[in-house]
Scaffold this active site. Structure first.
Site, mmCIF file in Angstrom:
data_model
loop_
_atom_site.group_PDB
_atom_site.id
_atom_site.type_symbol
_atom_site.label_atom_id
_atom_site.label_comp_id
_atom_site.label_asym_id
_atom_site.label_seq_id
_atom_site.Cartn_x
_atom_site.Cartn_y
_atom_site.Cartn_z
ATOM 1 N N GLU A 1 -21.449 -11.392 45.465
ATOM 2 C CA GLU A 1 -20.156 -11.930 45.014
ATOM 3 C C GLU A 1 -20.313 -13.438 44.865
ATOM 4 O O GLU A 1 -20.381 -14.144 45.870
ATOM 5 C CB GLU A 1 -19.048 -11.650 46.050
ATOM 6 C CG GLU A 1 -18.754 -10.201 46.324
ATOM 7 C CD GLU A 1 -17.898 -9.568 45.240
ATOM 8 O OE1 GLU A 1 -17.503 -10.279 44.298
ATOM 9 O OE2 GLU A 1 -17.647 -8.370 45.346
ATOM 10 N N CYS B 1 -12.856 -18.908 44.559
ATOM 11 C CA CYS B 1 -13.794 -18.334 43.587
ATOM 12 C C CYS B 1 -13.051 -17.774 42.379
ATOM 13 O O CYS B 1 -13.537 -17.856 41.255
ATOM 14 C CB CYS B 1 -14.653 -17.252 44.238
ATOM 15 S SG CYS B 1 -13.692 -15.959 45.020
#
Ligand code: NDP
Length: 504
Positions: A249, A283
């Site tokens: 990720e 993010c």
């Protein structure tokens, strides 16, 4: 040695490092720098515990993880204070992060059995004599490596789902937030006293090398990494030595598209929150906005008004956003702001002077060239680039013109789903922002430079398992074709059957 207690002082045999409050620079904790031997021992102990944990079955795990959920709720404010002291984020942002993490834990523990339990599947006509079953078995030990920006919510996307799926976890938090990792493990130990003998969640602290040691430790069934794309590549390389599978990720450069039929007030509010909350250190934060010309003036007026109101926290009082958790990130933000302005971008909120030593005031820049670093690289700061486009087609083209593909946002009254389907990314919020992350049933993850694999939801549970297929023969077929006893007549009957069934 306990891995959840910090030693009092640093020695040659037991080196430590300090964690600092980004608001003041003051030391708020001291933690061991765990070496490879310690990490390998932690993994070995977690592997033994994994057998016990798997054998408890779904019901036994559900009960214990439910107890953990309760402790997390009871200690929510205490944990939020630890998060605030190591990240500098406002207290309520820390509480929101915890609320979402608890909701994910609840979903994972309640849905693990339904998603992963052994099930029968149809064996098909050719194998009608077989009983076919599929089970999702845990890997054993999951190595979780986490970032500092959401030091509970982000790793819990792996930890909660991995535990619910029957694995144990060795967790390496960021060197900026080791105290949060230690506090998280302490709450589990309090909720599940058996974990003293069967370590379910072990924290190892240190720098990048400790993470690298976890990637290379024998006995790790899978690595779940969240962090930058550059480190993600190193993690994959290290894990490849043992053929350890990885879930990656990484970062993003998420776009927000404003269509002509958008609710402009809501879109502007979403752009300001999505771009500026957590000081832009998200993010799936909004970093680029593509707004269609016909509504651009109204949108920009609302964004400008919203962003100008935001205040950065001081040492004594929480503001809307905190300082930069990692002080060196200000250099990246400064470079992007300077490059954007030097190349023709117009700052409508803040500017180069907004970037201080340890904190950044909100910056909004319009008309930024698409090949400038503020558009192509992850900024990870409170900088919003807003570019006008003639139509939605151009907005989609630019949104997709990056190597990243994590999340995206679309504001449109009628065409939200259609526009979403054209975006190359893992997740889209329509007429809201970052909503997908708060819906536990939805998988979370990206494509391209944003990584691969999924946390959250049923896919997130399966990510921490290996499918095991079992075919059990119930009776022998009259025509045996997988035996040296087979006959030419039997084979022609089989080929005839396939011709009839699939050849027309
Ligand atoms: P980093 O990549 O710097 O670090 C992530 C973690 O990896 C840290 O725990 C770090 O330890 C560890 N690490 C560093 N080197 C190695 C190595 N060689 N082997 C194994 N582990 C290592 O990321 P940040 O902590 O700076 O986090 C910010 C990044 O995370 C941003 O790019 C952001 O977009 C991304 N992110 C992605 C999310 C997603 O779900 N897609 C969610 C949240 C953040 P140490 O800190 O000690 O160096």
């Amino acid at each position: 040695m306990s891995v959840t207690e910090a030693p009092a002082a640093s020695t040659d045999e037991n080196p430590t490092f300090a964690s600092l409050d980004p608001r003041t620079g003051a030391e708020v904790g001291r933690h061991p720098i765990h070496d490879g031997a310690h990490v390998r021992a932690a993994v070995a102990a977690a592997a033994e515990a994994a057998t016990w944990w798997e054998e408890l079955g779904f019901a036994g795990r559900r009960k214990r993880l439910g107890a953990w959920r309760k402790v997390l709720v009871a200690q929510l404010d205490r944990l939020a204070e630890v998060i605030r002291s190591e990240t500098g984020k406002p207290f309520d942002d820390a509480r929101l992060e915890l609320v979402l993490a608890i909701d994910h834990l609840d979903w994972a523990l309640k849905n693990a059995e339904g998603v992963l339990k052994k099930r029968s599947v149809a064996p098909g006509l050719l194998m009608a004599n077989q009983a076919a079953t599929l089970a999702y078995r845990p890997f054993g030990v999951i190595g979780v490596i986490g970032p500092w920006n959401y030091p509970v919510f982000t790793p819990m996307g792996s930890i909660a789902y991995a535990l619910a799926a029957g694995n144990t976890v060795v967790f390496k938090p960021s060197e900026l937030t080791p105290g949060v990792g230690v506090a998280l493990a302490r709450t589990l130990a309090e909720a599940i006293p058996e974990s003293a003998a069967h370590p379910l969640l072990t924290v190892v602290t240190g720098f990048g090398q400790t993470g690298a040691d976890l990637c290379g430790a024998p006995g790790v069934g899978k690595i779940a990494f969240t962090g930058s794309t550059a480190t993600g590549r190193k993690v994959m390389a290290a894990a490849s030595q043992n053929l350890t599978p990885v879930l990656i990720e990484c970062g993003g450069k998420d776009p927000l598209i404003v269509a002509p039929d958008a609710d402009i007030t809501a879109a502007a509010d979403a752009a300001v929150w999505g771009g500026m909350s957590n000081a832009g250190q998200t993010c799936v934060g909004v970093e680029r906005v593509y707004v269609v010309d016909s509504v651009a003036d109204a949108f920009l007026a609302a964004v400008t008004a919203g962003a100008r109101k935001l205040r950065v926290s001081t040492v004594t009082a929480d503001g809307d956003i905190g300082p930069m958790t990692m002080p060196s990130q200000t250099d990246v933000v400064r470079r992007h702001v300077t490059d954007a302005i030097e190349r023709g971008g117009r700052a409508v909120v803040g500017g180069a002077d907004s970037v201080g030593e340890t904190s950044v005031d909100p910056v909004v820049i319009v008309d930024v060239p698409e090949d400038s670093s503020a558009v192509t690289e992850e900024t990870f700061g409170p900088l919003l680039v807003v570019n006008r486009v003639p139509d939605v087609d151009e907005a989609v083209r630019r949104a997709n013109a990056t190597g990243y593909g994590l999340g995206a946002t679309v504001f449109s009254d009628k065409d939200g789903d259609t526009i979403a389907a054209r975006l190359r990314c893992g997740m889209v919020s329509v007429n809201g922002v970052i909503s997908f992350a708060a819906i536990p049933a939805l998988p979370f993850g990206g494509v391209g430079d944003s990584g691969f694999g999924r946390i959250h939801g049923a896919d997130g549970l399966r990510e921490f398992t290996r499918p095991q297929a079992v075919a059990r023969q119930r009776f022998a077929l009259p025509i045996a074709v997988t035996s040296f006893q087979r006959t030419a007549r039997g084979m022609s009957a089989l080929v005839g059957l396939v011709r009839t069934r699939h050849g027309r």
